[in-house]
Write a protein that holds these residues in place. Structure first.
Motif, PDB file in Angstrom:
ATOM      1  N   ALA A  11      -3.285   1.031 -15.460  1.00  0.00           N
ATOM      2  CA  ALA A  11      -4.055  -0.043 -14.819  1.00  0.00           C
ATOM      3  C   ALA A  11      -3.352  -0.509 -13.547  1.00  0.00           C
ATOM      4  O   ALA A  11      -3.985  -0.709 -12.505  1.00  0.00           O
ATOM      5  CB  ALA A  11      -4.238  -1.209 -15.787  1.00  0.00           C
ATOM      6  N   HIS A  12      -2.045  -0.674 -13.617  1.00  0.00           N
ATOM      7  CA  HIS A  12      -1.249  -1.107 -12.473  1.00  0.00           C
ATOM      8  C   HIS A  12      -1.393  -0.114 -11.327  1.00  0.00           C
ATOM      9  O   HIS A  12      -1.628  -0.492 -10.169  1.00  0.00           O
ATOM     10  CB  HIS A  12       0.212  -1.206 -12.917  1.00  0.00           C
ATOM     11  CG  HIS A  12       0.992  -2.271 -12.211  1.00  0.00           C
ATOM     12  ND1 HIS A  12       1.898  -1.990 -11.220  1.00  0.00           N
ATOM     13  CD2 HIS A  12       1.009  -3.616 -12.360  1.00  0.00           C
ATOM     14  CE1 HIS A  12       2.445  -3.103 -10.787  1.00  0.00           C
ATOM     15  NE2 HIS A  12       1.926  -4.112 -11.466  1.00  0.00           N
ATOM     16  N   GLY A  13      -1.243   1.170 -11.647  1.00  0.00           N
ATOM     17  CA  GLY A  13      -1.340   2.202 -10.624  1.00  0.00           C
ATOM     18  C   GLY A  13      -2.724   2.290 -10.015  1.00  0.00           C
ATOM     19  O   GLY A  13      -2.866   2.527  -8.807  1.00  0.00           O
ATOM     20  N   PHE A  14      -3.761   2.085 -10.832  1.00  0.00           N
ATOM     21  CA  PHE A  14      -5.137   2.122 -10.321  1.00  0.00           C
ATOM     22  C   PHE A  14      -5.344   1.069  -9.245  1.00  0.00           C
ATOM     23  O   PHE A  14      -5.891   1.355  -8.174  1.00  0.00           O
ATOM     24  CB  PHE A  14      -6.125   1.909 -11.471  1.00  0.00           C
ATOM     25  CG  PHE A  14      -7.543   1.696 -11.015  1.00  0.00           C
ATOM     26  CD1 PHE A  14      -8.311   2.754 -10.570  1.00  0.00           C
ATOM     27  CD2 PHE A  14      -8.100   0.426 -11.013  1.00  0.00           C
ATOM     28  CE1 PHE A  14      -9.619   2.554 -10.133  1.00  0.00           C
ATOM     29  CE2 PHE A  14      -9.401   0.219 -10.589  1.00  0.00           C
ATOM     30  CZ  PHE A  14     -10.156   1.286 -10.141  1.00  0.00           C
ATOM     31  N   PHE A  15      -4.898  -0.159  -9.523  1.00  0.00           N
ATOM     32  CA  PHE A  15      -5.091  -1.228  -8.544  1.00  0.00           C
ATOM     33  C   PHE A  15      -4.227  -1.021  -7.306  1.00  0.00           C
ATOM     34  O   PHE A  15      -4.642  -1.345  -6.184  1.00  0.00           O
ATOM     35  CB  PHE A  15      -4.798  -2.590  -9.182  1.00  0.00           C
ATOM     36  CG  PHE A  15      -5.912  -3.092 -10.056  1.00  0.00           C
ATOM     37  CD1 PHE A  15      -7.090  -3.557  -9.503  1.00  0.00           C
ATOM     38  CD2 PHE A  15      -5.801  -3.085 -11.432  1.00  0.00           C
ATOM     39  CE1 PHE A  15      -8.125  -4.008 -10.294  1.00  0.00           C
ATOM     40  CE2 PHE A  15      -6.831  -3.527 -12.246  1.00  0.00           C
ATOM     41  CZ  PHE A  15      -8.003  -3.992 -11.674  1.00  0.00           C
ATOM     42  N   LEU A  16      -3.022  -0.477  -7.487  1.00  0.00           N
ATOM     43  CA  LEU A  16      -2.191  -0.183  -6.322  1.00  0.00           C
ATOM     44  C   LEU A  16      -2.847   0.864  -5.430  1.00  0.00           C
ATOM     45  O   LEU A  16      -2.825   0.761  -4.202  1.00  0.00           O
ATOM     46  CB  LEU A  16      -0.815   0.312  -6.773  1.00  0.00           C
ATOM     47  CG  LEU A  16       0.183  -0.737  -7.256  1.00  0.00           C
ATOM     48  CD1 LEU A  16       1.426  -0.070  -7.807  1.00  0.00           C
ATOM     49  CD2 LEU A  16       0.559  -1.699  -6.137  1.00  0.00           C
ATOM     50  N   MET A  17      -3.446   1.873  -6.052  1.00  0.00           N
ATOM     51  CA  MET A  17      -4.071   2.938  -5.278  1.00  0.00           C
ATOM     52  C   MET A  17      -5.312   2.456  -4.524  1.00  0.00           C
ATOM     53  O   MET A  17      -5.763   3.108  -3.582  1.00  0.00           O
ATOM     54  CB  MET A  17      -4.439   4.105  -6.197  1.00  0.00           C
ATOM     55  CG  MET A  17      -3.223   4.830  -6.781  1.00  0.00           C
ATOM     56  SD  MET A  17      -2.165   5.557  -5.514  1.00  0.00           S
ATOM     57  CE  MET A  17      -3.222   6.845  -4.886  1.00  0.00           C
ATOM     58  N   LEU A  18      -5.870   1.320  -4.938  1.00  0.00           N
ATOM     59  CA  LEU A  18      -7.025   0.784  -4.215  1.00  0.00           C
ATOM     60  C   LEU A  18      -6.675   0.405  -2.784  1.00  0.00           C
ATOM     61  O   LEU A  18      -7.569   0.258  -1.941  1.00  0.00           O
ATOM     62  CB  LEU A  18      -7.576  -0.456  -4.949  1.00  0.00           C
ATOM     63  CG  LEU A  18      -8.420  -0.215  -6.193  1.00  0.00           C
ATOM     64  CD1 LEU A  18      -8.851  -1.539  -6.800  1.00  0.00           C
ATOM     65  CD2 LEU A  18      -9.645   0.629  -5.879  1.00  0.00           C
ATOM     66  N   ALA A  19      -5.362   0.239  -2.512  1.00  0.00           N
ATOM     67  CA  ALA A  19      -4.966  -0.104  -1.137  1.00  0.00           C
ATOM     68  C   ALA A  19      -5.400   0.971  -0.152  1.00  0.00           C
ATOM     69  O   ALA A  19      -5.677   0.675   1.015  1.00  0.00           O
ATOM     70  CB  ALA A  19      -3.453  -0.295  -1.069  1.00  0.00           C
ATOM     71  N   LEU A  20      -5.476   2.218  -0.612  1.00  0.00           N
ATOM     72  CA  LEU A  20      -5.852   3.307   0.294  1.00  0.00           C
ATOM     73  C   LEU A  20      -7.309   3.220   0.742  1.00  0.00           C
ATOM     74  O   LEU A  20      -7.579   3.157   1.938  1.00  0.00           O
ATOM     75  CB  LEU A  20      -5.554   4.655  -0.353  1.00  0.00           C
ATOM     76  CG  LEU A  20      -4.072   4.943  -0.629  1.00  0.00           C
ATOM     77  CD1 LEU A  20      -3.923   6.289  -1.321  1.00  0.00           C
ATOM     78  CD2 LEU A  20      -3.286   4.928   0.664  1.00  0.00           C
ATOM     79  N   PRO A  21      -8.293   3.216  -0.198  1.00  0.00           N
ATOM     80  CA  PRO A  21      -9.680   3.101   0.274  1.00  0.00           C
ATOM     81  C   PRO A  21      -9.987   1.758   0.929  1.00  0.00           C
ATOM     82  O   PRO A  21     -10.729   1.713   1.916  1.00  0.00           O
ATOM     83  CB  PRO A  21     -10.505   3.283  -1.018  1.00  0.00           C
ATOM     84  CG  PRO A  21      -9.570   2.990  -2.135  1.00  0.00           C
ATOM     85  CD  PRO A  21      -8.226   3.425  -1.660  1.00  0.00           C
ATOM     86  N   VAL A  22      -9.413   0.665   0.393  1.00  0.00           N
ATOM     87  CA  VAL A  22      -9.647  -0.646   1.006  1.00  0.00           C
ATOM     88  C   VAL A  22      -9.068  -0.673   2.417  1.00  0.00           C
ATOM     89  O   VAL A  22      -9.709  -1.153   3.359  1.00  0.00           O
ATOM     90  CB  VAL A  22      -9.026  -1.772   0.145  1.00  0.00           C
ATOM     91  CG1 VAL A  22      -9.068  -3.109   0.882  1.00  0.00           C
ATOM     92  CG2 VAL A  22      -9.755  -1.896  -1.182  1.00  0.00           C
ATOM     93  N   ILE A  58      -4.985  -3.706   7.856  1.00  0.00           N
ATOM     94  CA  ILE A  58      -4.166  -3.054   6.843  1.00  0.00           C
ATOM     95  C   ILE A  58      -3.306  -4.075   6.111  1.00  0.00           C
ATOM     96  O   ILE A  58      -3.073  -3.964   4.902  1.00  0.00           O
ATOM     97  CB  ILE A  58      -3.295  -1.935   7.478  1.00  0.00           C
ATOM     98  CG1 ILE A  58      -2.662  -1.066   6.386  1.00  0.00           C
ATOM     99  CG2 ILE A  58      -2.223  -2.514   8.389  1.00  0.00           C
ATOM    100  CD1 ILE A  58      -3.645  -0.267   5.595  1.00  0.00           C
ATOM    101  N   GLY A  59      -2.839  -5.105   6.826  1.00  0.00           N
ATOM    102  CA  GLY A  59      -2.055  -6.154   6.176  1.00  0.00           C
ATOM    103  C   GLY A  59      -2.869  -6.906   5.146  1.00  0.00           C
ATOM    104  O   GLY A  59      -2.403  -7.144   4.013  1.00  0.00           O
ATOM    105  N   ILE A  60      -4.086  -7.262   5.503  1.00  0.00           N
ATOM    106  CA  ILE A  60      -4.959  -7.980   4.574  1.00  0.00           C
ATOM    107  C   ILE A  60      -5.325  -7.102   3.389  1.00  0.00           C
ATOM    108  O   ILE A  60      -5.407  -7.565   2.243  1.00  0.00           O
ATOM    109  CB  ILE A  60      -6.223  -8.468   5.315  1.00  0.00           C
ATOM    110  CG1 ILE A  60      -5.845  -9.565   6.322  1.00  0.00           C
ATOM    111  CG2 ILE A  60      -7.267  -8.996   4.328  1.00  0.00           C
ATOM    112  CD1 ILE A  60      -6.963  -9.940   7.257  1.00  0.00           C
ATOM    113  N   ALA A  61      -5.531  -5.805   3.634  1.00  0.00           N
ATOM    114  CA  ALA A  61      -5.844  -4.883   2.541  1.00  0.00           C
ATOM    115  C   ALA A  61      -4.699  -4.817   1.532  1.00  0.00           C
ATOM    116  O   ALA A  61      -4.911  -4.814   0.317  1.00  0.00           O
ATOM    117  CB  ALA A  61      -6.145  -3.492   3.097  1.00  0.00           C
TER     118      ALA A  61
END
Length: 206
Positions: free
Chosen positions: A142-153, A167-170
């Protein structure tokens, strides 16, 4: 988790370099270095609190485990803020003393990355308690999933706004989701109340 973090850092740097250019990418590298140094002191808290939390969980003394977990959150957040707040206030002067002529947007990215470090330390005890409970695989997934969201966001924000703030806000938004994920999982796994976390840590230190 190390693999997730390495992938995240490399992926975000690739996006920044491709869309905003090497100067902004250099600024982000400096921000990563500065935020990592800010978090060094709180790393000692893992060695101090983790054995107590783990042994309390093993002895089924969940009240002690939760109390020590909340205490580690409080100390970790307070120690980080002792360094992060003065640094954030004088970030431009610090960068000038350190680098003389820092790349453009370095101070802005440093502020965003410092915010991520502060937010991460707010759930330091939650991570220790979850690890002690033995549900590490589900937690890290779960932790890794949310961290990886930084890429598409981050990609969407960069394509729409094409500004360093995007990118900072993302990154800040993604870290906020990670923190909420930690609180939610800890509540379900080890009974750490989200409201108690807000009342005893977030509000007093805030």
């Amino acid at each position: 988790m190390v693999t997730f973090l390495i992938t995240l850092i490399l992926g975000v740097h690739t996006l920044v370099n491709k869309i905003l250019g090497p100067q902004v990418n250099a600024a982000m590298s400096i921000g990563n270095t500065l935020s990592a140094e800010t978090a060094v002191l709180t790393g000692a808290l893992n060695g101090a609190f983790a054995p107590v939390i783990t042994s309390a969980c093993g002895a089924k003394d969940f009240e002690l485990m939760r109390r020590m977990a909340f205490r580690s959150c409080k100390f970790g957040l307070a120690l980080t803020l002792i360094f992060a707040l003065p640094l954030a206030i004088e970030i431009k002067e610090v960068l000038h003393l350190w680098l003389k002529e820092p790349p453009p947007f370095t101070s802005e990215l440093c502020l965003c990355l410092l915010a991520c470090v502060v937010m991460e330390k707010a759930t330091l005890g939650h991570m220790m308690a979850i690890n002690a409970s033995g549900i590490i695989a589900k937690f890290q997934s779960a932790h890794g999933f949310f961290l990886m969201l930084a890429l598409p966001v981050g990609l969407v924000a960069l394509l729409i706004i094409r500004s360093v703030w995007s990118i900072g806000i993302a990154l800040v938004a993604t870290m906020a989701m990670v923190v909420l994920c930690d609180v939610w999982i800890a509540r379900r796994a080890v009974g750490m109340s989200g409201m108690e976390w807000v009342k005893t840590i977030v509000v007093p230190i805030g």
